[in-house]
Design an enzyme around this catalytic site. Structure first.
Site, PDB file in Angstrom:
ATOM      1  N   THR A 209       1.121  -1.256  -0.075  1.00 53.14           N
ATOM      2  CA  THR A 209      -0.520  -0.278  -0.133  1.00 53.14           C
ATOM      3  C   THR A 209       0.733   1.128   0.068  1.00 53.14           C
ATOM      4  O   THR A 209       2.519   1.763   0.551  1.00 53.14           O
ATOM      5  CB  THR A 209      -0.571   0.178   1.601  1.00 53.14           C
ATOM      6  OG1 THR A 209      -1.192   1.335   1.565  1.00 53.14           O
ATOM      7  CG2 THR A 209      -0.490  -0.691   2.458  1.00 53.14           C
ATOM      8  N   ASP A 210       0.736   2.433  -0.438  1.00 49.11           N
ATOM      9  CA  ASP A 210       0.628   3.820  -0.420  1.00 49.11           C
ATOM     10  C   ASP A 210       0.895   3.385   0.944  1.00 49.11           C
ATOM     11  O   ASP A 210       1.917   5.082   1.574  1.00 49.11           O
ATOM     12  CB  ASP A 210       0.208   4.615  -1.658  1.00 49.11           C
ATOM     13  CG  ASP A 210      -1.249   4.449  -0.658  1.00 49.11           C
ATOM     14  OD1 ASP A 210      -1.601   4.332   0.384  1.00 49.11           O
ATOM     15  OD2 ASP A 210      -1.960   5.948  -1.676  1.00 49.11           O
ATOM     16  N   GLU A 211       0.235   3.187   1.780  1.00 47.53           N
ATOM     17  CA  GLU A 211       0.897   4.094   3.505  1.00 47.53           C
ATOM     18  C   GLU A 211       1.822   3.680   3.454  1.00 47.53           C
ATOM     19  O   GLU A 211       1.748   4.537   4.966  1.00 47.53           O
ATOM     20  CB  GLU A 211      -0.860   3.559   4.571  1.00 47.53           C
ATOM     21  CG  GLU A 211      -1.961   3.381   3.595  1.00 47.53           C
ATOM     22  CD  GLU A 211      -3.297   4.026   4.356  1.00 47.53           C
ATOM     23  OE1 GLU A 211      -3.088   3.627   5.531  1.00 47.53           O
ATOM     24  OE2 GLU A 211      -4.664   3.225   3.829  1.00 47.53           O
TER      25      GLU A 211
ATOM     26  N   TYR B  24      -1.754   0.288  11.080  1.00 45.34           N
ATOM     27  CA  TYR B  24      -1.741  -1.179   9.704  1.00 45.34           C
ATOM     28  C   TYR B  24      -0.830  -0.899   8.554  1.00 45.34           C
ATOM     29  O   TYR B  24       0.020  -1.711   8.379  1.00 45.34           O
ATOM     30  CB  TYR B  24      -3.068  -0.530   8.921  1.00 45.34           C
ATOM     31  CG  TYR B  24      -3.166  -0.959   7.643  1.00 45.34           C
ATOM     32  CD1 TYR B  24      -3.008  -1.720   7.348  1.00 45.34           C
ATOM     33  CD2 TYR B  24      -3.060   0.055   6.900  1.00 45.34           C
ATOM     34  CE1 TYR B  24      -2.939  -2.350   6.427  1.00 45.34           C
ATOM     35  CE2 TYR B  24      -3.159  -0.637   5.009  1.00 45.34           C
ATOM     36  CZ  TYR B  24      -2.764  -1.616   5.217  1.00 45.34           C
ATOM     37  OH  TYR B  24      -2.974  -1.784   3.534  1.00 45.34           O
TER      38      TYR B  24
ATOM     39  N   LYS C 254       2.231  -3.263   7.331  1.00 40.14           N
ATOM     40  CA  LYS C 254       2.924  -3.247   5.970  1.00 40.14           C
ATOM     41  C   LYS C 254       4.100  -2.740   5.624  1.00 40.14           C
ATOM     42  O   LYS C 254       4.290  -3.631   4.873  1.00 40.14           O
ATOM     43  CB  LYS C 254       1.763  -2.521   5.061  1.00 40.14           C
ATOM     44  CG  LYS C 254      -0.103  -3.114   4.847  1.00 40.14           C
ATOM     45  CD  LYS C 254       0.042  -4.762   4.727  1.00 40.14           C
ATOM     46  CE  LYS C 254       0.343  -4.763   3.240  1.00 40.14           C
ATOM     47  NZ  LYS C 254       0.405  -6.328   2.890  1.00 40.14           N
TER      48      LYS C 254
END
Length: 329
Positions: free
Chosen positions: A127-129, A151, A155
């Site tokens: 993810t970009d997060e 989260y 990741k």
């Protein structure tokens, strides 16, 4: 090609499996797909119903943290496409441990099995997060990771772990990082299906803070097309960004969803901003465009309209999931 898809009963994973077995990816002819999914609150076999009788489809219910089970399904696979993850930021704020154990420990279990059994390629979907927040411009793949939510931190840890198996063990790992996905079959805890299902049910919707947080939106079909490209042609040990090219503030997105559902702003209630809420995400996608020929193909207006129509026409899919989705927001 024999492919193990973890998390294949979830939103993005099931889309990839349906497309793969329905011939959407002709450069992977006659695939044999094994889905490994724990069927936690956000996974449902109804997402796989269209391919349940396909001769190339096998379903195994189980947890990626189960060493013996994973060791029994990985042998003979040509590739692993790893979607399985706890992925909802709000839930990670309420309790981080399931995110750490599933996203980090579960990934380690899969990597160990892939290494032990000589799996040809391991695509780790992320993810970009993991980058945190960016006020202007767009992240490149070599940007240092700076996650701000439990989260995102879990990741980031799994990303680094996957890449370490390439560097240490020579495992054929490719990491993809995507922007915000939307489309049919998305569990109604994420903002688009949450808002659409609540509006269709005559309920109000919550808007965090001032609504100024910016996200780039990517249709799930475009995301899965990018994953297919990375599976076939990505360079081992590399990270590839998959973005949609449509940046909107949450307030702008809310306005579009209200219009699509025939509702007004009186249905919106302001709620306290999420803790650690990243202001803006944006991915540079030049690398996957230049190396693999990726282009997002679904215009946002078209994709959003089709998505709202799908939820309007498939209340029998989402209504039974509402109790699972409730988080008090």
């Amino acid at each position: 090609m024999r492919i193990l898809v973890t998390g294949g009963a979830g939103f993005i994973g099931s889309n990839f499996v349906r497309n793969l077995l329905s011939g959407h990816y002709p450069k992977i002819p006659n695939p044999k797909v094994t889905v490994l999914d724990a069927l936690t609150y956000s996974g449902t076999l109804t997402n796989l119903r269209p391919v349940a009788d396909h001769p190339g489809f096998t379903f195994v219910q189980g947890d990626i943290r189960d060493v013996e089970l994973v060791d029994s399904v990985v042998p003979g696979q040509d590739a692993v496409v790893h979607f399985a993850a706890e992925s909802h930021v709000d839930r990670s704020i309420h309790g981080a441990l399931p995110f750490v154990t599933t996203n980090v420990t579960g990934t380690a279990v899969l990597l160990d099995a892939a290494r032990a059994h000589g799996t040809g390629r391991f695509v780790h979907v992320s993810t970009d997060e993991v980058y945190g927040s960016i006020p202007t411009g767009s992240w490149r793949e070599d940007q240092p990771l700076a996650p701000n939510s439990p989260y995102a931190a879990s990741k980031a840890g799994s990303d680094l772990l996957a890449l370490s198996y390439h560097r240490t063990h020579g495992l054929d790992v490719v990491v993809t990082r995507c922007s915000n996905n939307y489309g049919p079959h998305q569990f109604p805890e994420k903002v688009i299906p949450l808002f659409v299902t609540r509006l269709l049910a005559g309920q109000d919707v919550p808007l965090y803070g001032d609504g100024g947080n910016v996200r780039d939106w990517l249709h799930v079909d475009d995301h899965c097309a990018g994953i297919e490209l990375a599976l076939r042609g990505g360079r081992a040990g590399q990270v590839y960004h998959i973005g949609g090219g449509t940046e909107l503030t949450n307030r702008e997105l809310t306005g579009l969803l209200l219009g699509a559902c025939g509702a007004g702003w009186e249905r919106v209630r302001a709620v306290e901003d999420r803790k650690g809420h990243d202001r803006r995400y944006s991915l540079a996608i030049g690398k996957i465009q230049e190396e693999l020929g990726y282009r997002p193909s679904i215009p946002f207006a078209q994709g959003l309209a089709a998505t709202v129509d799908w939820y309007r026409d498939n209340a029998s899919w989402w209504e039974p999931l509402l109790d699972r989705a409730a988080l008090g927001v």
